[in-house]
Design a protein around this motif. Structure first.
Motif, PDB file in Angstrom:
ATOM      1  N   VAL A  15       0.864  -1.179   0.000  1.00  0.00           N
ATOM      2  CA  VAL A  15       0.000   0.000   0.000  1.00  0.00           C
ATOM      3  C   VAL A  15       0.900   1.228   0.000  1.00  0.00           C
ATOM      4  N   ASN A  16       0.560   2.220  -0.832  1.00  0.00           N
ATOM      5  CA  ASN A  16       1.337   3.459  -0.894  1.00  0.00           C
ATOM      6  C   ASN A  16       0.370   4.636  -0.939  1.00  0.00           C
ATOM      7  N   THR A  17       0.444   5.510   0.099  1.00  0.00           N
ATOM      8  CA  THR A  17      -0.384   6.718   0.142  1.00  0.00           C
ATOM      9  C   THR A  17       0.540   7.929   0.275  1.00  0.00           C
ATOM     10  N   ASP A  18      -0.045   9.116   0.385  1.00  0.00           N
ATOM     11  CA  ASP A  18       0.759  10.326   0.568  1.00  0.00           C
ATOM     12  C   ASP A  18       1.513  10.328   1.893  1.00  0.00           C
ATOM     13  N   THR A  19       0.981   9.638   2.907  1.00  0.00           N
ATOM     14  CA  THR A  19       1.578   9.718   4.240  1.00  0.00           C
ATOM     15  C   THR A  19       2.224   8.427   4.739  1.00  0.00           C
ATOM     16  N   TYR A  20       1.968   7.301   4.076  1.00  0.00           N
ATOM     17  CA  TYR A  20       2.608   6.062   4.513  1.00  0.00           C
ATOM     18  C   TYR A  20       2.695   5.035   3.389  1.00  0.00           C
ATOM     19  N   GLU A  21       3.616   4.093   3.570  1.00  0.00           N
ATOM     20  CA  GLU A  21       3.744   2.913   2.707  1.00  0.00           C
ATOM     21  C   GLU A  21       3.770   1.693   3.619  1.00  0.00           C
ATOM     22  N   VAL A  22       3.135   0.621   3.186  1.00  0.00           N
ATOM     23  CA  VAL A  22       3.128  -0.636   3.932  1.00  0.00           C
ATOM     24  C   VAL A  22       3.459  -1.749   2.959  1.00  0.00           C
ATOM     25  N   ASP A  23       4.394  -2.607   3.364  1.00  0.00           N
ATOM     26  CA  ASP A  23       4.836  -3.712   2.523  1.00  0.00           C
ATOM     27  C   ASP A  23       4.958  -4.958   3.390  1.00  0.00           C
ATOM     28  N   SER A  24       4.381  -6.057   2.943  1.00  0.00           N
ATOM     29  CA  SER A  24       4.533  -7.323   3.656  1.00  0.00           C
ATOM     30  C   SER A  24       5.976  -7.790   3.538  1.00  0.00           C
ATOM     31  N   VAL A  26       7.107 -10.704   3.608  1.00  0.00           N
ATOM     32  CA  VAL A  26       7.221 -11.957   2.845  1.00  0.00           C
ATOM     33  C   VAL A  26       6.295 -11.975   1.624  1.00  0.00           C
ATOM     34  N   GLY A  27       5.738 -10.825   1.284  1.00  0.00           N
ATOM     35  CA  GLY A  27       4.873 -10.758   0.112  1.00  0.00           C
ATOM     36  C   GLY A  27       3.472 -11.294   0.325  1.00  0.00           C
ATOM     37  N   GLU A  28       3.092 -11.519   1.590  1.00  0.00           N
ATOM     38  CA  GLU A  28       1.754 -12.023   1.904  1.00  0.00           C
ATOM     39  C   GLU A  28       0.702 -10.950   1.643  1.00  0.00           C
ATOM     40  N   LYS A  29      -0.424 -11.348   1.117  1.00  0.00           N
ATOM     41  CA  LYS A  29      -1.533 -10.426   0.870  1.00  0.00           C
ATOM     42  C   LYS A  29      -2.159 -10.025   2.203  1.00  0.00           C
ATOM     43  N   PHE A  30      -2.601  -8.750   2.303  1.00  0.00           N
ATOM     44  CA  PHE A  30      -3.193  -8.245   3.530  1.00  0.00           C
ATOM     45  C   PHE A  30      -4.178  -7.129   3.202  1.00  0.00           C
ATOM     46  N   ALA A  31      -4.912  -6.720   4.218  1.00  0.00           N
ATOM     47  CA  ALA A  31      -5.802  -5.563   4.112  1.00  0.00           C
ATOM     48  C   ALA A  31      -5.623  -4.709   5.357  1.00  0.00           C
ATOM     49  N   LEU A  32      -5.555  -3.410   5.163  1.00  0.00           N
ATOM     50  CA  LEU A  32      -5.556  -2.469   6.273  1.00  0.00           C
ATOM     51  C   LEU A  32      -7.013  -2.160   6.608  1.00  0.00           C
ATOM     52  N   ILE A  33      -7.404  -2.419   7.828  1.00  0.00           N
ATOM     53  CA  ILE A  33      -8.783  -2.182   8.244  1.00  0.00           C
ATOM     54  C   ILE A  33      -8.930  -0.768   8.802  1.00  0.00           C
ATOM     55  N   GLU A  34      -7.956  -0.326   9.593  1.00  0.00           N
ATOM     56  CA  GLU A  34      -7.987   1.011  10.175  1.00  0.00           C
ATOM     57  C   GLU A  34      -6.565   1.549  10.274  1.00  0.00           C
ATOM     58  N   THR A  35      -6.393   2.806   9.915  1.00  0.00           N
ATOM     59  CA  THR A  35      -5.086   3.459  10.040  1.00  0.00           C
ATOM     60  C   THR A  35      -5.258   4.819  10.701  1.00  0.00           C
ATOM     61  N   VAL A  36      -4.212   5.261  11.346  1.00  0.00           N
ATOM     62  CA  VAL A  36      -4.155   6.599  11.933  1.00  0.00           C
ATOM     63  C   VAL A  36      -2.879   7.247  11.419  1.00  0.00           C
ATOM     64  N   ASN A  37      -3.002   8.430  10.869  1.00  0.00           N
ATOM     65  CA  ASN A  37      -1.814   9.162  10.432  1.00  0.00           C
ATOM     66  C   ASN A  37      -1.150   9.806  11.637  1.00  0.00           C
ATOM     67  N   PRO A  38       0.168   9.826  11.668  1.00  0.00           N
ATOM     68  CA  PRO A  38       0.846  10.489  12.784  1.00  0.00           C
ATOM     69  C   PRO A  38       0.623  11.988  12.734  1.00  0.00           C
ATOM     70  N   GLN A  39       0.739  12.622  13.899  1.00  0.00           N
ATOM     71  CA  GLN A  39       0.647  14.071  13.968  1.00  0.00           C
ATOM     72  C   GLN A  39       2.035  14.659  13.777  1.00  0.00           C
ATOM     73  N   TRP A  40       2.073  15.909  13.322  1.00  0.00           N
ATOM     74  CA  TRP A  40       3.357  16.600  13.234  1.00  0.00           C
ATOM     75  C   TRP A  40       3.814  16.874  14.661  1.00  0.00           C
ATOM     76  N   PRO A  41       5.066  16.592  15.001  1.00  0.00           N
ATOM     77  CA  PRO A  41       5.533  16.808  16.376  1.00  0.00           C
ATOM     78  C   PRO A  41       5.393  18.272  16.795  1.00  0.00           C
ATOM     79  N   ILE A  42       4.839  18.479  17.971  1.00  0.00           N
ATOM     80  CA  ILE A  42       4.578  19.829  18.478  1.00  0.00           C
ATOM     81  C   ILE A  42       5.867  20.635  18.610  1.00  0.00           C
ATOM     82  N   HIS A  43       6.929  20.002  19.074  1.00  0.00           N
ATOM     83  CA  HIS A  43       8.183  20.713  19.326  1.00  0.00           C
ATOM     84  C   HIS A  43       8.993  20.988  18.061  1.00  0.00           C
TER      85      HIS A  43
END
Length: 114
Positions: A15-24, A26-43
């Motif tokens: 999976v490749n989006t503007d904010t993250y990439e996910v790769d198995s 071992v090449g196993e097929k998967f599905a992302l059910i829920e994701t949370v984007n990280p926040q920009w660090p306050i400091h």
């Protein structure tokens, strides 16, 4: 905090989006059910520019992230905590495997954060 519910009709191995990439690992097929984007660090000033955090994760058969290990980040340590915190909310599809391995890259670009 932004939570995305991801609806995927077919299992994928990458999976490749503007904010993250996910790769198995071992090449196993998967599905992302829920994701949370990280926040920009306050400091951190947004003038730091673009950064990333690479993390190797282990996911249980129930789809929960059970282990997280940062393998590389740039700039070092600036985005690490927020990336690890976001992963605690991620959910993957159920699996017959007791554990699965994934490589996750969070992309920190000030133009992509609210």
């Amino acid at each position: 905090m932004m939570i995305d519910l991801v609806l995927i009709s077919a299992l994928v191995s990458f999976v490749n989006t503007d904010t993250y990439e996910v790769d198995s690992c071992v090449g196993e097929k998967f599905a992302l059910i829920e994701t949370v984007n990280p926040q920009w660090p306050i400091h951190s000033e947004r003038i730091l520019g673009i950064g990333y955090v690479d993390i190797k994760i282990t996911v249980s058969s129930e789809g929960q992230v059970i282990e997280r290990q940062i393998t590389r980040s740039q700039p070092r340590r600036i985005f690490d905590r927020q990336a690890l915190r976001a992963l605690t909310k991620w959910k993957f599809n159920l699996s017959k495997h007791e554990e699965r391995c994934f490589d996750v890259t969070f992309k920190f670009d000030p133009d992509k954060f609210e």
